[in-house]
Motif scaffolding. Structure first.
Motif, PDB file in Angstrom:
ATOM      1  N   LEU A   1       0.827  -1.205   0.000  1.00 49.80           N
ATOM      2  CA  LEU A   1       0.000   0.000   0.000  1.00 49.80           C
ATOM      3  C   LEU A   1       0.862   1.257   0.000  1.00 49.80           C
ATOM      4  O   LEU A   1       0.562   2.234  -0.681  1.00 49.80           O
ATOM      5  CB  LEU A   1      -0.932  -0.009   1.218  1.00 49.80           C
ATOM      6  N   THR A   2       1.954   1.214   0.772  1.00 49.81           N
ATOM      7  CA  THR A   2       2.852   2.371   0.827  1.00 49.81           C
ATOM      8  C   THR A   2       3.498   2.626  -0.522  1.00 49.81           C
ATOM      9  O   THR A   2       3.561   3.777  -0.992  1.00 49.81           O
ATOM     10  CB  THR A   2       3.933   2.140   1.897  1.00 49.81           C
ATOM     11  N   GLU A   3       3.961   1.574  -1.186  1.00 50.06           N
ATOM     12  CA  GLU A   3       4.609   1.743  -2.486  1.00 50.06           C
ATOM     13  C   GLU A   3       3.619   2.196  -3.558  1.00 50.06           C
ATOM     14  O   GLU A   3       3.959   3.000  -4.432  1.00 50.06           O
ATOM     15  CB  GLU A   3       5.296   0.450  -2.901  1.00 50.06           C
ATOM     16  N   GLU A   4       2.390   1.675  -3.503  1.00 45.78           N
ATOM     17  CA  GLU A   4       1.381   2.125  -4.457  1.00 45.78           C
ATOM     18  C   GLU A   4       1.115   3.619  -4.303  1.00 45.78           C
ATOM     19  O   GLU A   4       1.024   4.356  -5.290  1.00 45.78           O
ATOM     20  CB  GLU A   4       0.082   1.340  -4.250  1.00 45.78           C
ATOM     21  N   MET A   5       0.988   4.065  -3.057  1.00 47.89           N
ATOM     22  CA  MET A   5       0.737   5.487  -2.828  1.00 47.89           C
ATOM     23  C   MET A   5       1.938   6.335  -3.202  1.00 47.89           C
ATOM     24  O   MET A   5       1.797   7.429  -3.766  1.00 47.89           O
ATOM     25  CB  MET A   5       0.347   5.723  -1.368  1.00 47.89           C
ATOM     26  N   ARG A   6       3.130   5.827  -2.936  1.00 44.66           N
ATOM     27  CA  ARG A   6       4.341   6.569  -3.313  1.00 44.66           C
ATOM     28  C   ARG A   6       4.395   6.759  -4.832  1.00 44.66           C
ATOM     29  O   ARG A   6       4.752   7.825  -5.335  1.00 44.66           O
ATOM     30  CB  ARG A   6       5.584   5.835  -2.824  1.00 44.66           C
TER      31      ARG A   6
ATOM     32  N   VAL B   1       1.990   9.543  -5.865  1.00 39.15           N
ATOM     33  CA  VAL B   1       2.534  10.873  -5.548  1.00 39.15           C
ATOM     34  C   VAL B   1       3.623  11.248  -6.536  1.00 39.15           C
ATOM     35  O   VAL B   1       3.703  12.394  -6.997  1.00 39.15           O
ATOM     36  CB  VAL B   1       3.059  10.899  -4.097  1.00 39.15           C
ATOM     37  N   GLN B   2       4.479  10.284  -6.904  1.00 38.75           N
ATOM     38  CA  GLN B   2       5.557  10.594  -7.844  1.00 38.75           C
ATOM     39  C   GLN B   2       5.035  10.900  -9.235  1.00 38.75           C
ATOM     40  O   GLN B   2       5.579  11.755  -9.942  1.00 38.75           O
ATOM     41  CB  GLN B   2       6.531   9.411  -7.892  1.00 38.75           C
ATOM     42  N   ARG B   3       3.947  10.214  -9.652  1.00 42.93           N
ATOM     43  CA  ARG B   3       3.397  10.457 -10.987  1.00 42.93           C
ATOM     44  C   ARG B   3       2.647  11.778 -11.069  1.00 42.93           C
ATOM     45  O   ARG B   3       2.631  12.426 -12.116  1.00 42.93           O
ATOM     46  CB  ARG B   3       2.459   9.311 -11.380  1.00 42.93           C
TER      47      ARG B   3
ATOM     48  N   LYS C   1       1.507  17.314  -7.960  1.00 41.94           N
ATOM     49  CA  LYS C   1       0.646  18.464  -7.725  1.00 41.94           C
ATOM     50  C   LYS C   1      -0.729  18.038  -7.208  1.00 41.94           C
ATOM     51  O   LYS C   1      -1.415  18.814  -6.544  1.00 41.94           O
ATOM     52  CB  LYS C   1       0.486  19.272  -9.019  1.00 41.94           C
ATOM     53  N   LEU C   2      -1.120  16.832  -7.528  1.00 40.26           N
ATOM     54  CA  LEU C   2      -2.427  16.346  -7.123  1.00 40.26           C
ATOM     55  C   LEU C   2      -2.381  15.605  -5.791  1.00 40.26           C
ATOM     56  O   LEU C   2      -3.219  15.824  -4.915  1.00 40.26           O
ATOM     57  CB  LEU C   2      -2.991  15.427  -8.206  1.00 40.26           C
ATOM     58  N   PHE C   3      -1.390  14.714  -5.605  1.00 45.01           N
ATOM     59  CA  PHE C   3      -1.407  13.818  -4.461  1.00 45.01           C
ATOM     60  C   PHE C   3      -0.461  14.213  -3.328  1.00 45.01           C
ATOM     61  O   PHE C   3      -0.646  13.761  -2.195  1.00 45.01           O
ATOM     62  CB  PHE C   3      -1.067  12.393  -4.907  1.00 45.01           C
ATOM     63  N   ALA C   4       0.569  15.001  -3.602  1.00 42.69           N
ATOM     64  CA  ALA C   4       1.512  15.348  -2.538  1.00 42.69           C
ATOM     65  C   ALA C   4       0.794  16.096  -1.417  1.00 42.69           C
ATOM     66  O   ALA C   4       0.112  17.092  -1.659  1.00 42.69           O
ATOM     67  CB  ALA C   4       2.652  16.195  -3.098  1.00 42.69           C
ATOM     68  N   ARG C   5       0.913  15.578  -0.207  1.00 40.79           N
ATOM     69  CA  ARG C   5       0.283  16.137   0.996  1.00 40.79           C
ATOM     70  C   ARG C   5      -1.245  16.191   0.872  1.00 40.79           C
ATOM     71  O   ARG C   5      -1.903  17.029   1.487  1.00 40.79           O
ATOM     72  CB  ARG C   5       0.847  17.527   1.326  1.00 40.79           C
ATOM     73  N   ALA C   6      -1.804  15.282   0.097  1.00 44.90           N
ATOM     74  CA  ALA C   6      -3.260  15.222  -0.052  1.00 44.90           C
ATOM     75  C   ALA C   6      -3.882  14.569   1.184  1.00 44.90           C
ATOM     76  O   ALA C   6      -3.340  13.617   1.748  1.00 44.90           O
ATOM     77  CB  ALA C   6      -3.625  14.421  -1.301  1.00 44.90           C
TER      78      ALA C   6
ATOM     79  N   ASP D   1       4.858   8.642   5.018  1.00 46.12           N
ATOM     80  CA  ASP D   1       6.188   8.575   4.401  1.00 46.12           C
ATOM     81  C   ASP D   1       6.090   8.615   2.882  1.00 46.12           C
ATOM     82  O   ASP D   1       6.982   9.129   2.203  1.00 46.12           O
ATOM     83  CB  ASP D   1       6.891   7.294   4.858  1.00 46.12           C
ATOM     84  N   ALA D   2       4.976   8.081   2.332  1.00 44.66           N
ATOM     85  CA  ALA D   2       4.776   8.095   0.883  1.00 44.66           C
ATOM     86  C   ALA D   2       4.404   9.475   0.365  1.00 44.66           C
ATOM     87  O   ALA D   2       4.496   9.726  -0.839  1.00 44.66           O
ATOM     88  CB  ALA D   2       3.702   7.088   0.489  1.00 44.66           C
ATOM     89  N   GLY D   3       3.950  10.358   1.254  1.00 43.85           N
ATOM     90  CA  GLY D   3       3.688  11.731   0.835  1.00 43.85           C
ATOM     91  C   GLY D   3       2.274  12.227   0.979  1.00 43.85           C
ATOM     92  O   GLY D   3       1.978  13.355   0.586  1.00 43.85           O
TER      93      GLY D   3
END
Length: 263
Positions: A33-38, A41-43, A46-51, A78-80
C-alpha cells in the motif's frame, strides 16, 4: 452596569463540500500500500503530494489491530499523503479510530455499500399469473381529452458562468454542471451528474460523484490535472499527449475510464 458583550466571532465555521481522497483497503499489506501510494505521488505530485486521505477498512473481513493501522498511517505519510480520518464502518472501526485519535467520516462508505448490496441481491423470480377472464363488454363512451403530461421532477442543471480559479471548488449536487468558461489549474469542479466545460479545463473535473457510472465529462480544450467518473480516475500523466488541448468526451466503460476526441 455590566460590560457590553462582544459577539464578533474570531473564526467563522462553515460546513461544506470537502475534496478528500478515499483509500479503500482491499489487501492489508502495509509495504505494498505504501509503495502504491508513493507511485501515485511521484506520478502526480501536484495532485497527491500532501493530499488529505480517508482510510477505509470496510473492504476487509477483519478490522486491523492498532499496531498495523499505525504502521499503515506512518507508511502513507512517508509516501507523501496525509491520513486524516477513518471511514465509518463497524463498532471495531469506531474503537480503532478512538485509539488512533482520528475522526470517523461516514459519507465515503455510502456508494461502496450501495454497489455491493445491489450486486449481492438475487434477481427477482418472474411472477406467473393465471389468465384472467375477459371482462364483459361495456357501453361505448366518448374518448377522454388527452391529459397534459406532468412536469418531470428533475432538478435543473447548475450553470457556472464565472471562471473557476485555482483553489476554488464548485459542486453540483444531484444534477449536471455546465461551466461556460475556464477551470483553472488547481481548481475543481464536481457533479453528481455529467460535467460540461465550454472553455479550457486545466484543473480537475469529477462527474458521477455519488456513483453514477452513466455520467460523462465533455470539454472543449483538454489540459486536465485529473478527471474522474464514479471514482475511476486518470491523471495528466496517464492521458495520451495527442488528446491534450483537444475537445474530448470522457466516459466509463467496463470499469475503465475512456477518453476520445470529439469530431
Amino acid at each position: 452596569m455590566s460590560a457590553a458583550m462582544d459577539f464578533e466571532l474570531a473564526g467563522e465555521l462553515k460546513i461544506g463540500q470537502v475534496g478528500i481522497a478515499n483509500l479503500r483497503i482491499r489487501t492489508l499489506d502495509v509495504a505494498k500500500l505504501t509503495e502504491e501510494m508513493r507511485g501515485r505521488v511521484q506520478r502526480a505530485p501536484k495532485l497527491f503530494a500532501r493530499a488529505a486521505v480517508v482510510i477505509d477498512f470496510g473492504g476487509l473481513t477483519r478490522t486491523p489491530d492498532e499496531a498495523t493501522a499505525r504502521a499503515l498511517i506512518a507508511g502513507l505519510r512517508d509516501a507523501g499523503v496525509l491520513p486524516v480520518a477513518l471511514a465509518y464502518g463497524t463498532t471495531e472501526i469506531e474503537r480503532l479510530s478512538e485509539a488512533l485519535g482520528l475522526p470517523l467520516l461516514a459519507k465515503f462508505r455510502a456508494s461502496y455499500e450501495r454497489d455491493e448490496q445491489a450486486a449481492s441481491q438475487p434477481a427477482p423470480a418472474p411472477t406467473i399469473r393465471e389468465p384472467e377472464p375477459a371482462p364483459p363488454p361495456k357501453a361505448p363512451r366518448s374518448a377522454p381529452a388527452p391529459a397534459t403530461p406532468a412536469a418531470a421532477n428533475v432538478a435543473p442543471g447548475m450553470i457556472q458562468s464565472a471562471p473557476v480559479r485555482s483553489g476554488q471548488q464548485i459542486y453540483a449536487e444531484n444534477r449536471d454542471l455546465t461551466v461556460l468558461t475556464t477551470v483553472g489549474a488547481g481548481a475543481e469542479v464536481i457533479s453528481d451528474g455529467s460535467v460540461h466545460i465550454y472553455g479550457p479545463l486545466r484543473g480537475r473535473a469529477l462527474a458521477g460523484a455519488k456513483g453514477n457510472e452513466q455520467a460523462r465529462i465533455f470539454c472543449r480544450e483538454f489540459h486536465a490535472e485529473l478527471v474522474a467518473i464514479a471514482g475511476h480516475y486518470k491523471v495528466m500523466e496517464e492521458i495520451p499527449k495527442e488528446l491534450r488541448g483537444k475537445a474530448v468526451q470522457i466516459w466509463l466503460e467496463d470499469q475503465q475510464l475512456k477518453i476520445a476526441a470529439l469530431d
